[in-house]
Design a protein around this motif. Structure first.
Motif, PDB file in Angstrom:
ATOM      1  N   UNK A 108       0.845  -1.524  -0.036  1.00  0.00           N
ATOM      2  CA  UNK A 108      -0.027   0.037  -0.093  1.00  0.00           C
ATOM      3  C   UNK A 108       0.754   1.223  -0.043  1.00  0.00           C
ATOM      4  N   UNK A 109       2.154   1.311   0.515  1.00  0.00           N
ATOM      5  CA  UNK A 109       2.947   2.166   0.617  1.00  0.00           C
ATOM      6  C   UNK A 109       4.207   2.218  -0.469  1.00  0.00           C
ATOM      7  N   UNK A 110       4.658   1.052  -0.502  1.00  0.00           N
ATOM      8  CA  UNK A 110       6.038   1.096  -1.223  1.00  0.00           C
ATOM      9  C   UNK A 110       6.077   0.075  -2.465  1.00  0.00           C
ATOM     10  N   UNK A 111       4.777  -0.115  -3.296  1.00  0.00           N
ATOM     11  CA  UNK A 111       4.935  -0.808  -4.435  1.00  0.00           C
ATOM     12  C   UNK A 111       4.366  -0.445  -5.598  1.00  0.00           C
ATOM     13  N   UNK A 112       5.042  -0.561  -6.633  1.00  0.00           N
ATOM     14  CA  UNK A 112       4.184  -0.150  -7.890  1.00  0.00           C
ATOM     15  C   UNK A 112       4.369  -1.185  -9.019  1.00  0.00           C
ATOM     16  N   UNK A 113       3.534  -1.203 -10.045  1.00  0.00           N
ATOM     17  CA  UNK A 113       3.407  -2.342 -11.134  1.00  0.00           C
ATOM     18  C   UNK A 113       3.502  -1.351 -12.384  1.00  0.00           C
ATOM     19  N   UNK A 114       4.416  -1.773 -13.254  1.00  0.00           N
ATOM     20  CA  UNK A 114       4.425  -1.255 -14.699  1.00  0.00           C
ATOM     21  C   UNK A 114       3.835  -1.932 -15.910  1.00  0.00           C
ATOM     22  N   UNK A 115       3.616  -1.384 -16.686  1.00  0.00           N
ATOM     23  CA  UNK A 115       3.081  -2.236 -18.110  1.00  0.00           C
ATOM     24  C   UNK A 115       4.090  -2.577 -19.087  1.00  0.00           C
ATOM     25  N   UNK A 116       4.121  -3.302 -19.643  1.00  0.00           N
ATOM     26  CA  UNK A 116       5.271  -3.534 -20.633  1.00  0.00           C
ATOM     27  C   UNK A 116       5.629  -2.598 -21.599  1.00  0.00           C
ATOM     28  N   UNK A 146      13.417  -5.127 -14.471  1.00  0.00           N
ATOM     29  CA  UNK A 146      12.770  -4.306 -13.673  1.00  0.00           C
ATOM     30  C   UNK A 146      12.417  -4.462 -12.215  1.00  0.00           C
ATOM     31  N   UNK A 147      12.314  -6.043 -11.833  1.00  0.00           N
ATOM     32  CA  UNK A 147      11.741  -6.237 -10.517  1.00  0.00           C
ATOM     33  C   UNK A 147      12.752  -5.992  -9.611  1.00  0.00           C
ATOM     34  N   UNK A 148      12.262  -5.333  -8.568  1.00  0.00           N
ATOM     35  CA  UNK A 148      13.009  -4.898  -7.453  1.00  0.00           C
ATOM     36  C   UNK A 148      13.796  -3.393  -7.766  1.00  0.00           C
ATOM     37  N   UNK A 151       8.294  10.405  -3.522  1.00  0.00           N
ATOM     38  CA  UNK A 151       8.117   9.289  -3.118  1.00  0.00           C
ATOM     39  C   UNK A 151       8.923   8.089  -3.708  1.00  0.00           C
ATOM     40  N   UNK A 152       9.238   7.182  -3.141  1.00  0.00           N
ATOM     41  CA  UNK A 152      10.062   6.176  -3.629  1.00  0.00           C
ATOM     42  C   UNK A 152       9.361   4.737  -3.251  1.00  0.00           C
ATOM     43  N   UNK A 153       9.330   4.015  -4.388  1.00  0.00           N
ATOM     44  CA  UNK A 153       8.382   2.701  -4.353  1.00  0.00           C
ATOM     45  C   UNK A 153       9.291   1.620  -5.239  1.00  0.00           C
ATOM     46  N   UNK A 154       9.111   0.460  -4.976  1.00  0.00           N
ATOM     47  CA  UNK A 154       9.519  -0.615  -5.614  1.00  0.00           C
ATOM     48  C   UNK A 154       8.911  -1.443  -6.441  1.00  0.00           C
ATOM     49  N   UNK A 155       9.389  -1.522  -7.768  1.00  0.00           N
ATOM     50  CA  UNK A 155       8.620  -2.415  -8.891  1.00  0.00           C
ATOM     51  C   UNK A 155       8.523  -3.828  -8.363  1.00  0.00           C
ATOM     52  N   UNK A 156       7.214  -4.314  -8.318  1.00  0.00           N
ATOM     53  CA  UNK A 156       7.048  -5.504  -7.918  1.00  0.00           C
ATOM     54  C   UNK A 156       6.643  -6.238  -8.994  1.00  0.00           C
ATOM     55  N   UNK A 157       6.070  -5.831 -10.111  1.00  0.00           N
ATOM     56  CA  UNK A 157       5.744  -6.583 -11.152  1.00  0.00           C
ATOM     57  C   UNK A 157       5.481  -5.754 -12.504  1.00  0.00           C
TER      58      UNK A 157
END
Length: 864
Positions: free
Chosen positions: A623-631, A642-644, A657-663
């Motif tokens: 909820x506070x630290x993750x993002x998902x990108x499209x191809x 990109x993961x991580x 704001x800093x977040x981690x790419x999880x998927x």
């Protein structure tokens, strides 16, 4: 030098005296004038001449008027006698033209409606909407920061007034009655800038108090019935706070349909949400009223960099868009104006085909009147009388067609309104009346010109023989000679043009339908079937978890998800440097879209992950630290593995704001197929757009259950829903509109052309009746006769097809260029359009051909 009679009196006499007696009567008057001049004086002679003119003029004018009435009645009688004599051909001629005129009239009414948008404002020439475009010209938009309108008014003297404008769908309640309504936050200057008339209230002070509200007459009737709403207090549900009491200070007349600004009530901009009053959020429209004699282009240069001065590294440039262009012209080019041009052209083509058909049939029918013209010339009819007779007949047919066309247009206008979603009323404006009367006059003159000016000039001898060629009588050495007839060539040319346009319409509608079918059935990367879409209210959001749990207890409800923006919506931060990431090696071209979704978003819409995972309740930190990108985002950002990796929002700013790419989620379409898939970043959050996936079958019962449960948990909240596939189909409503109108246009063109072809075939067969009888007596078979009668038709259709295909190719190629994802221009569609045209033509003339081929040759030889 001999004195002449008074010039003015002589001219008047020459106008009023009968044409055949004019010369000798004027001579008698002049002779008497000269005698008076010799016997008396010049003054008395002139007075006598003027007296004769005054005495003679009324008599001859009345006589002329009487005989004109008589001739009019005779001409009218002859015209209707000819219509009755050739009932079928007259009916086909009038009906074909009336259908074309009706179609053109309906489109003219619609075009007039479209062009009238926002022109009723008194200051329309000085009203502008502030819009923006990116430095590279790829991005265009109209949503701007809330403080912009006030800033422009304070810092640029070129603006007389400015106002913000933000619409919001909400509820207005009074005395336990509430209605979903569209409200708009505006500045008080809005009421002086725009000409929305008041029914009650004072425009200058109606919004001076922040807790004031102005409602439309329609909303006033819903809330208060026949009671006077002025001064009464209503409850406003903003969706973000408790209900706000507002005092009714004005009532507007219902907003005209031809306004791009539509609302049910107006509120003061002072009570808009605080987050909309910052420079970092674009949620408000800005409208400006220029001072008189200000050049907009010069203002554009001055305001271009305002956003760059207030926002972090913005790449957007402001400029003005005329209020009269908002409805029709899209910011990036195109828009509804394209369809205005398209349908106007279609109206002209349909009318052109109808006119060709009318002229063709009129000239063909006139050639059966050779003997009538010859007899009239023998018994003393002058050429001018014949010209007036034939032009009068043509005008009568043309105006009968016009009258029938008006009835057809009025009858089908409600159907057109239903198809277009409009409320157009048939109004006989001066421009419209003059246009259609002018068209009818032009058609009457052109179609009647052949018998009027050509046949009336022929010598009566060949007319009585019935063998007059077209435009080929010559006087050589005092003798009348004949040339080769051009009539068949002209008629064939008109038929070829007519059917070429028909083939063009058929080809275009086939390609348009194929593209629409492709768009409806293309895999968008997510499920759209059996998904219900709700727009959550504030009450719904407050009890969202309870509602979700209750609904999922139903066996036919499979899953529920939500998002801030609809899945078919792409929105982004308005500057490319709003994002960064670890290992960044280059600046990306264009922007990255954003959306906030919940944990069940992937499952409900059947999206797929390319790598990594989706948001999960098992990972609270999502909820506070993750993002998902499209191809597409991964490809454009050139991220390997990109993961991580770290993804940074608004780097270097206080809001970083800093977040981690999880998927990485597989690409799915967030816009219509006009656009290519653009980069997207997803965050965990959800929002007001709710998706409910239900099983096939028993949909009414499931809907009833959903509505009942929602109203039990949040009573009084509206239950507004839509099916997702229908909502997606609305992305192509302009294309569907084009398809519908092209379909009906094609049917009309084919009907008009077929009617004309039927009548021309009848005329041709009648002229060749004796020839057919002789050929049958000499042994010609029925098939041979039918082939002879249809051979010319097949040749003309072939030339029509060859002429139409290149035009169809160019038009459809240009239209399909508007779509990133589109069909190819298949050869089989061109072939199919040609075969359909041939089949329709053969079916049209087959009855006449079979009837002629099977007729008794004895009856054919007796035919006169």
């Amino acid at each position: 030098m001999q004195k002449k009679p008074p010039r003015i009196a002589a001219v008047i006499l020459s106008w009023v005296l009968p044409h055949k007696d004019r010369d000798y009567l004027l001579g008698d008057y002049e002779e008497s004038f000269q005698r008076k001049l010799e016997e008396k004086s010049a003054l008395l002679a002139s007075l006598w001449y003027w007296g004769q003119m005054i005495h003679t003029t009324p008599k001859y004018l009345l006589e002329s008027f009487y005989w004109r009435i008589v001739m009019f009645r005779i001409s009218l009688k002859v015209t209707f006698r000819n219509i009755k004599k050739h009932t079928i051909h007259s009916f086909t001629n009038i009906s074909g033209l009336s259908i074309g005129l009706a179609c053109s009239l309906l489109i003219m009414i619609w075009v007039q409606h479209e062009l009238s948008y926002d022109r009723f404002h008194e200051n329309a020439d000085r009203l502008y909407r502030v819009v923006y475009s990116s430095d590279d010209g790829e991005l265009h938009g109209r949503y701007l920061p809330g403080p912009l309108a006030a800033y422009l008014r304070e810092h640029f003297p070129e603006f007389n007034s400015t106002t913000g404008f933000r619409s919001w769908e909400t509820k207005i309640a009074f005395d336990n009655k509430s209605f979903p309504s569209i409200g708009s936050y505006v500045d008080p200057s809005f009421l002086s800038m725009f000409s929305f008339p008041f029914e009650k209230g004072e425009p200058k002070t109606a919004l001076s108090n922040p807790n004031s509200i102005i409602i439309t007459k329609n909303l006033a009737t819903k809330l208060f019935g026949r009671d006077d709403p002025m001064g009464k207090t209503v409850s406003y549900n903003s969706g973000a706070s408790d209900d706000i009491p507002l005092t009714v200070t004005g009532i507007l007349k219902d907003i005209p349909q031809n306004s791009h600004l539509q609302f049910d009530f107006l509120l003061s901009f002072e009570i808009i949400y605080d987050w909309m009053k910052t420079w970092r959020n674009k949620n408000v429209f800005a409208y400006v009223l220029l001072e008189k004699n200000i050049i907009p282009e010069e203002v554009n240069q001055k305001i271009s960099g305002v956003l760059k001065a207030h926002k972090y590294d913005s790449n957007l440039n402001l400029h003005l868009q005329s209020i009269k262009r908002v409805h029709l012209h899209a910011l990036g080019g195109g828009g509804r104006i394209t369809y205005v041009y398209t349908f106007s052209m279609m109206a002209l083509l349909v009318l052109f085909i109808a006119c060709l058909n009318f002229i063709n049939l009129s000239t063909a029918q006139s050639e059966q009147r050779f003997k009538e013209i010859g007899v009239k010339k023998v018994v003393g009819s002058s050429r001018i009388q014949l010209v007036m007779q034939f032009l009068f007949e043509s005008m009568i047919l043309s105006f009968l067609s016009l009258l029938l066309a008006v009835f057809i247009a009025v009858f089908f206008l409600p159907s057109l309104n239903t198809m277009l979603g409009t409320q157009i009323v048939f109004k006989c404006t001066p421009n419209l009346v003059l246009s259609i009367i002018g068209i009818a006059l032009l058609i009457g003159v052109v179609s009647g010109s052949y018998p009027a000016f050509v046949l009336s000039s022929f010598h009566p001898v060949p007319l009585l023989k019935g063998n007059v060629p077209f435009f080929k009588l010559h006087h050589r050495k005092g003798k009348l000679t004949e040339g080769k007839s051009r009539s068949p060539l002209l008629r064939k040319t008109l038929v070829i043009i007519q059917f070429a346009l028909s083939v063009g319409f058929i080809g275009c509608i086939l390609f348009i339908n194929q593209q629409l079918h492709y768009m409806r059935n293309k895999d968008l990367g997510f499920d759209k079937e059996n998904i219900l879409v709700l727009r959550a209210t504030r009450g719904f959001l407050e009890k969202a978890s309870t509602i979700k749990q209750e609904l999922l207890n139903h066996p036919r409800i499979q899953s529920i998800a939500s998002s801030l923006l609809r899945i078919d919506t792409w929105e982004s931060a308005d500057f490319s440097s709003a994002f960064s990431w670890s290992g960044k090696t280059k600046e990306i071209e264009g922007l990255i879209g954003q959306n906030w979704v919940d944990h069940d978003f992937l499952k409900t819409l059947n999206l797929e992950m390319a790598e990594g995972r989706f948001f999960s309740l098992e990972f609270p930190s999502d909820s506070t630290g993750a993002v998902i990108l499209n191809e597409t985002a991964v490809r454009i950002m050139d991220i390997n593995e990109p993961l991580g990796k770290e993804f940074i929002f608004v780097p270097g700013s206080p809001n970083e704001r800093k977040k981690t790419i999880i998927g990485v989620i597989k690409d799915y379409h967030t816009e219509s197929l006009h656009q290519e898939i653009r980069p997207m970043v997803l965050e965990l959050g959800g929002g007001r757009n709710v998706y409910i996936k239900i099983q096939k079958g028993h949909i009414p019962e499931t809907l009833s259950y959903i509505e009942r449960k929602i109203k039990e948990i949040v009573p009084g909240e509206p239950f507004d829903y839509a099916f997702f596939d229908e909502e997606l189909d609305n992305l192509y409503k302009n294309e569907r509109l084009l398809g519908h109108l092209m379909k009906y246009g094609t049917l009309l063109v084919l009907l008009i052309s077929s009617v004309g072809m039927f009548s021309l075939a009848s005329f041709s067969i009648v002229r060749r009746t004796k020839e057919i009888g002789i050929r049958k007596l000499l042994g010609a078979s029925r098939f041979r006769i039918m082939f002879m009668l249809t051979k010319d038709l097949i040749n003309m259709i072939f030339f029509s097809i060859v002429a139409a295909w290149p035009i169809v190719y160019l038009l459809m190629k240009k239209w399909l260029d508007n779509f990133v994802y589109r069909i190819s221009l298949s050869v089989w569609i061109f072939i199919l359009s040609g075969l359909m045209a041939i089949a329709i033509a053969l079916l049209t003339v087959s009855y006449q051909s079979i009837k002629a081929a099977t007729a008794n040759p004895v009856d054919s030889l007796r035919y006169e």
